[in-house]
Design an enzyme around this catalytic site. Structure first.
Site, PDB file in Angstrom:
ATOM      1  N   ASN A 100       0.854  -1.200   0.000  1.00 48.97           N
ATOM      2  CA  ASN A 100       0.000   0.000   0.000  1.00 48.97           C
ATOM      3  C   ASN A 100       0.889   1.249   0.000  1.00 48.97           C
ATOM      4  O   ASN A 100       0.898   2.019   0.960  1.00 48.97           O
ATOM      5  CB  ASN A 100      -0.908   0.010   1.233  1.00 48.97           C
ATOM      6  CG  ASN A 100      -1.745  -1.244   1.359  1.00 48.97           C
ATOM      7  OD1 ASN A 100      -2.836  -1.336   0.817  1.00 48.97           O
ATOM      8  ND2 ASN A 100      -1.233  -2.234   2.092  1.00 48.97           N
ATOM      9  N   PRO A 101       1.644   1.472  -1.083  1.00 45.56           N
ATOM     10  CA  PRO A 101       2.644   2.546  -1.083  1.00 45.56           C
ATOM     11  C   PRO A 101       2.078   3.960  -1.042  1.00 45.56           C
ATOM     12  O   PRO A 101       2.830   4.905  -0.804  1.00 45.56           O
ATOM     13  CB  PRO A 101       3.414   2.299  -2.395  1.00 45.56           C
ATOM     14  CG  PRO A 101       2.440   1.566  -3.263  1.00 45.56           C
ATOM     15  CD  PRO A 101       1.653   0.698  -2.335  1.00 45.56           C
ATOM     16  N   LYS A 102       0.768   4.112  -1.244  1.00 47.95           N
ATOM     17  CA  LYS A 102       0.180   5.450  -1.217  1.00 47.95           C
ATOM     18  C   LYS A 102      -0.781   5.612  -0.045  1.00 47.95           C
ATOM     19  O   LYS A 102      -1.766   6.344  -0.124  1.00 47.95           O
ATOM     20  CB  LYS A 102      -0.519   5.746  -2.545  1.00 47.95           C
ATOM     21  CG  LYS A 102       0.458   5.827  -3.708  1.00 47.95           C
ATOM     22  CD  LYS A 102      -0.218   6.234  -4.998  1.00 47.95           C
ATOM     23  CE  LYS A 102       0.814   6.356  -6.108  1.00 47.95           C
ATOM     24  NZ  LYS A 102       0.195   6.763  -7.394  1.00 47.95           N
ATOM     25  N   ASN A 103      -0.454   4.947   1.036  1.00 45.62           N
ATOM     26  CA  ASN A 103      -1.272   4.977   2.242  1.00 45.62           C
ATOM     27  C   ASN A 103      -0.660   5.956   3.235  1.00 45.62           C
ATOM     28  O   ASN A 103       0.481   5.786   3.680  1.00 45.62           O
ATOM     29  CB  ASN A 103      -1.328   3.556   2.831  1.00 45.62           C
ATOM     30  CG  ASN A 103      -2.136   3.463   4.098  1.00 45.62           C
ATOM     31  OD1 ASN A 103      -1.871   4.170   5.063  1.00 45.62           O
ATOM     32  ND2 ASN A 103      -3.102   2.571   4.112  1.00 45.62           N
ATOM     33  N   ASP A 136       6.561   3.602 -10.044  1.00 42.95           N
ATOM     34  CA  ASP A 136       5.836   4.718  -9.424  1.00 42.95           C
ATOM     35  C   ASP A 136       6.839   5.727  -8.876  1.00 42.95           C
ATOM     36  O   ASP A 136       6.995   5.885  -7.669  1.00 42.95           O
ATOM     37  CB  ASP A 136       4.915   4.195  -8.318  1.00 42.95           C
ATOM     38  CG  ASP A 136       4.015   5.297  -7.765  1.00 42.95           C
ATOM     39  OD1 ASP A 136       3.923   6.360  -8.417  1.00 42.95           O
ATOM     40  OD2 ASP A 136       3.406   5.086  -6.707  1.00 42.95           O
TER      41      ASP A 136
END
Length: 296
Positions: A100-103, A136
Site C-alpha cells: 500500500n505505497p500510497k497509504n 511509481d
C-alpha cells in the site's frame, strides 16, 4: 463461523456494533469477516485493553483496511506499553508499505518508528525501493518521507547523485525536480552563484526537450526572490531557444515575464499574441494577459 466469536480466547469480550441508527439509508456492504473484526476492535478500544490479543487484532484490522487511522494509532500505544520488538514492527511496516505505497497512515507510522529508534539507516534505500516499485517514481508519500529523513538526520551528502539518477530515468519527473530544489535550497546559501549553476543545469535539460515544463518551472523558482536581470543568460538562452523552437510555449511564457520586468510592454504584448495562437488551451489566459498589459 467467526474467527473471534468462535474463539475461546475472545469469549469474555462482547462485540460492539456500530451506531448507524435503526434504518441506515445506504448501509455499506461490509463482509461478515470485516464486520466481526471491527466489532471486536471497537470493544477492545472501549475497554482500552493493552494485551497481546489486542496487538494481534490491530494487525488483522490493518490487513483488512490499511487506511484505518485508529488501528495504527492504537497499535503505537500497544507497541510502547507491551514493549514490542521495534525491528519486527519495522518489517511489518515495510511489508504493508510495499503493498500500500500510497497509504498516509503507514508512512506516518514509519516516521514514528524511525523517530523512536533514532535510526534512519534503512530509509533512503527503502524510499528508493518504493519509488522504483511498479515504476511509481512520483509517489508523494515516499518523496515526502525521504525529505523528512534528509532534513531530520542531515543525510544530504549523496542526495544530488540520487536526483541525477531519477532525472536520467525520467527527465519529465516533476517530483524529482521538486526534490532537487529542496536539496539545493537546504544545502546551499542560494546565492546568485548557486542559482546560476542550477539555472545552467536546468537549461541543459531544456535543450534536450524544450517542451518539458518541469525544468522551466525549476528556473522560475530559482529566480524567485531576485530578478531575471540578475541572470542575463536566462533571457539570452530563451531567445536562442525561441529561434530554434518557435512554438515552445514555456520559452515564450518566460519571455513575457522577462519583458514585463524590463518594462518592455510592446515585446511582452507581442509574446502574448504569439501564445494566444500557439498555446491554444490557454489562449483565453494569454488574451487576458495581453489586455491587462494594454490597459496598464
Amino acid at each position: 463461523m467467526g474467527r473471534y466469536s468462535d474463539s475461546a480466547d475472545w469469549a469474555d469480550v462482547t462485540p460492539l456494533e456500530p451506531h448507524e441508527g435503526p434504518n441506515p439509508i445506504v448501509p455499506i456492504a461490509y463482509t461478515d469477516e470485516f464486520k466481526e473484526t471491527m466489532n471486536y476492535f471497537r470493544a477492545i478500544l472501549q475497554l482500552d485493553e493493552r494485551s497481546d490479543r489486542a496487538w494481534e487484532l490491530t494487525e488483522d484490522v490493518i490487513e483488512q483496511n490499511p487506511a484505518n487511522y485508529t488501528a495504527w494509532y492504537y497499535r503505537r500505544i500497544l507497541l510502547k506499553d507491551l514493549n514490542k520488538d521495534l525491528g519486527k514492527e519495522m518489517e511489518f511496516c515495510s511489508e504493508t508499505a510495499e503493498d500500500n505505497p500510497k497509504n498516509y497512515q503507514v508512512w506516518h507510522h514509519r516516521r514514528c518508528l524511525v523517530t523512536i529508534l533514532n535510526d534512519p539507516s534503512q530509509e533512503l534505500e527503502f524510499t528508493r525501493h518504493i519509488l522504483d516499485l511498479d515504476e511509481d517514481s512520483k509517489n508523494y508519500h515516499a518523496w515526502a518521507h525521504r525529505q523528512w529523513v534528509l532534513k531530520t538526520f542531515n543525510l544530504w551528502d549523496e542526495e544530488l547523485k540520487f536526483v541525477d539518477v531519477k532525472l536520467n530515468e525520467d527527465f519529465r519527473n516533476n517530483s524529482a525536480w521538486n526534490h532537487r530544489f529542496f536539496v539545493v535550497s537546504s544545502t546551499t546559501e542560494m546565492s546568485k552563484e548557486d542559482r546560476q549553476k542550477e539555472i545552467d543545469f536546468a537549461f541543459g535539460w531544456i535543450k534536450k526537450a524544450p517542451n518539458n515544463q518541469s525544468p522551466w518551472n525549476y528556473i522560475t523558482g530559482l529566480v524567485k526572490g531576485m530578478k531575471y536581470a540578475d541572470f542575463p543568460t536566462v533571457k539570452e538562452t530563451c531567445l536562442d531557444l525561441k529561434a530554434k523552437f518557435p512554438f515552445c510555449m514555456h520559452c515564450s511564457s518566460m519571455l513575457v515575464d522577462i519583458y514585463i520586468e524590463e518594462g518592455s510592454k510592446s515585446n511582452a504584448v507581442e509574446e502574448c499574441e504569439h501564445l494566444i495562437t500557439s498555446d491554444v488551451i490557454r489562449s483565453k489566459y494569454w488574451t487576458y494577459r495581453k489586455q491587462t498589459l494594454a490597459s496598464a
